[in-house]
Design an enzyme around this catalytic site. Structure first.
Site, PDB file in Angstrom:
ATOM      1  N   TRP A 119       0.827  -1.210   0.000  1.00  0.00           N
ATOM      2  CA  TRP A 119       0.000   0.000   0.000  1.00  0.00           C
ATOM      3  C   TRP A 119       0.866   1.268   0.000  1.00  0.00           C
ATOM      4  O   TRP A 119       0.477   2.294  -0.588  1.00  0.00           O
ATOM      5  CB  TRP A 119      -0.935  -0.002   1.216  1.00  0.00           C
ATOM      6  CG  TRP A 119      -0.250   0.088   2.541  1.00  0.00           C
ATOM      7  CD1 TRP A 119       0.250  -0.926   3.288  1.00  0.00           C
ATOM      8  CD2 TRP A 119       0.034   1.290   3.263  1.00  0.00           C
ATOM      9  NE1 TRP A 119       0.816  -0.452   4.443  1.00  0.00           N
ATOM     10  CE2 TRP A 119       0.696   0.904   4.458  1.00  0.00           C
ATOM     11  CE3 TRP A 119      -0.217   2.638   3.030  1.00  0.00           C
ATOM     12  CZ2 TRP A 119       1.123   1.829   5.403  1.00  0.00           C
ATOM     13  CZ3 TRP A 119       0.206   3.570   3.975  1.00  0.00           C
ATOM     14  CH2 TRP A 119       0.863   3.163   5.150  1.00  0.00           C
TER      15      TRP A 119
ATOM     16  N   PHE B  60      10.359   3.751   5.946  1.00  0.00           N
ATOM     17  CA  PHE B  60      10.631   4.903   6.792  1.00  0.00           C
ATOM     18  C   PHE B  60       9.664   6.053   6.505  1.00  0.00           C
ATOM     19  O   PHE B  60       9.425   6.419   5.350  1.00  0.00           O
ATOM     20  CB  PHE B  60      12.073   5.389   6.606  1.00  0.00           C
ATOM     21  CG  PHE B  60      12.429   6.508   7.549  1.00  0.00           C
ATOM     22  CD1 PHE B  60      12.625   6.245   8.892  1.00  0.00           C
ATOM     23  CD2 PHE B  60      12.523   7.812   7.100  1.00  0.00           C
ATOM     24  CE1 PHE B  60      12.921   7.270   9.785  1.00  0.00           C
ATOM     25  CE2 PHE B  60      12.825   8.843   7.983  1.00  0.00           C
ATOM     26  CZ  PHE B  60      13.025   8.570   9.328  1.00  0.00           C
ATOM     27  N   HIS B  61       9.131   6.623   7.579  1.00  0.00           N
ATOM     28  CA  HIS B  61       8.170   7.711   7.460  1.00  0.00           C
ATOM     29  C   HIS B  61       8.269   8.604   8.689  1.00  0.00           C
ATOM     30  O   HIS B  61       8.776   8.199   9.739  1.00  0.00           O
ATOM     31  CB  HIS B  61       6.744   7.176   7.306  1.00  0.00           C
ATOM     32  CG  HIS B  61       6.328   6.244   8.398  1.00  0.00           C
ATOM     33  ND1 HIS B  61       6.733   4.925   8.449  1.00  0.00           N
ATOM     34  CD2 HIS B  61       5.549   6.439   9.508  1.00  0.00           C
ATOM     35  CE1 HIS B  61       6.213   4.344   9.521  1.00  0.00           C
ATOM     36  NE2 HIS B  61       5.507   5.232  10.184  1.00  0.00           N
TER      37      HIS B  61
ATOM     38  N   GLU C 114      -4.343   6.909  -3.981  1.00  0.00           N
ATOM     39  CA  GLU C 114      -4.374   8.097  -3.111  1.00  0.00           C
ATOM     40  C   GLU C 114      -3.696   9.322  -3.713  1.00  0.00           C
ATOM     41  O   GLU C 114      -3.252  10.213  -2.977  1.00  0.00           O
ATOM     42  CB  GLU C 114      -3.778   7.771  -1.739  1.00  0.00           C
ATOM     43  CG  GLU C 114      -4.454   6.607  -1.030  1.00  0.00           C
ATOM     44  CD  GLU C 114      -4.006   6.422   0.393  1.00  0.00           C
ATOM     45  OE1 GLU C 114      -3.891   7.424   1.119  1.00  0.00           O
ATOM     46  OE2 GLU C 114      -3.765   5.263   0.790  1.00  0.00           O
TER      47      GLU C 114
END
Length: 301
Positions: free
Chosen positions: A135, A237-238, A145
């Site tokens: 996703w 990573f976010h 999105e």
């Protein structure tokens, strides 16, 4: 996904609830596949607060307690789709990882040495890549999105996509919540960061603090909190970007959240090429998490 999908949901049990934050996680099924619904009470609609206790608009009011100047009431407020009372997120088909994440659970304090990271955490992270974070790749590849993207920097090394988190209703600024997903696919968590990643982290910080007030003028840079989770919910990573008034519960607690500014400052003090890979990191882990069940629960001492 259409409305008929969620209407096929059949209830099984409540996974967890948080009365303070008006949060409820429910387990059920849709077409014989596990499904999780996260339901949250929406915030008050500020423009109509003055109407809340008008006699003709709030017909059901009951006095429950009175003591000197203090009066407690319960009331039923009329609602419609323009002013919904609940925001719901559906995860379907839900995996055991989703179910564990939203289950009520005891917690443990983990002291993860570099050796334990190699023995336990890294194999677990590897098992959570690929299809489990497809996703995220859908967002980065612009196959999902795309209409929700707030800002994008396409640089392969220092770029990222900034978009609203599903926790935010995209209306209530006090619960403002965005997520910065990095373009790089070789970074999975805080543990992977070293001094070579400083340009990426600084770019996320400066770009978010610049772009958000341009699109939401009533939100100033010093009202934003930028932080990283360790352990994260997913291993791409976010960086989390929230309003200071947002109540994040355990997600903002010591043992989970690392301020981006503090991470940058620590890396700037390290020798060139060094990072968190040689550090012992202490954090909180739920007993229902796969990392606990499949790894740290077996560590003695």
């Amino acid at each position: 996904m259409d409305l008929e999908t969620i209407r096929k949901f059949t209830f099984q049990r409540i996974l967890s609830e948080d009365p303070k934050n008006k949060f409820l996680a429910i387990l059920g099924e849709i077409q014989d596949q596990p499904a999780v619904i996260i339901a949250e009470k929406t915030a008050f609609d500020n423009p109509t607060v003055s109407e809340l206790f008008q006699p003709n608009l709030t017909p059901d009011v009951t006095l429950t307690e009175r003591n000197d100047v203090y009066h407690s009431y319960t009331a039923t407020i009329a609602q419609d789709i323009a002013k919904p009372g609940i925001k719901a997120t559906l995860i379907w088909p839900a995996t055991q990882t989703h179910i564990r994440k939203y289950s009520k659970q005891a917690r443990r304090m983990i002291r993860e040495t570099p050796e334990l990271y190699q023995q336990i955490t890294l194999p677990y992270i590897t098992s959570q890549l690929g299809p489990r974070i497809q996703w995220v790749y859908n967002i980065l590849n612009h196959t999902a999105e795309t209409d929700r993207i707030v800002y994008e920097d396409t640089d392969p090394n220092t770029g990222f996509i900034l978009l609203p988190d599903l926790k935010w209703d995209r209306v209530t600024l006090s619960s403002f919540y965005l997520m910065a997903l990095v373009n790089r696919r070789d970074l999975h968590s805080l543990h992977d960061l070293n001094t070579t990643h400083l340009p990426l982290l600084k770019n996320i910080r400066s770009s978010a603090l610049r772009e958000i007030p341009l699109q939401w003028p009533t939100v100033s840079p010093d009202q934003l909190r930028l932080y990283i989770h360790y352990q994260p919910s997913y291993y791409h990573f976010h960086v989390h970007v929230t309003h200071l008034e947002y109540e994040g519960g355990d997600g903002m607690a010591v043992g989970r959240a690392w301020l981006l500014d503090d991470v940058i400052a620590q890396l700037e003090e390290m020798a060139e090429g060094r990072g968190f890979e040689g550090r012992t990191i202490t954090y909180v882990l739920g007993e229902e998490s796969g990392l606990w069940k499949e790894g740290f629960s077996n560590v003695k001492g």
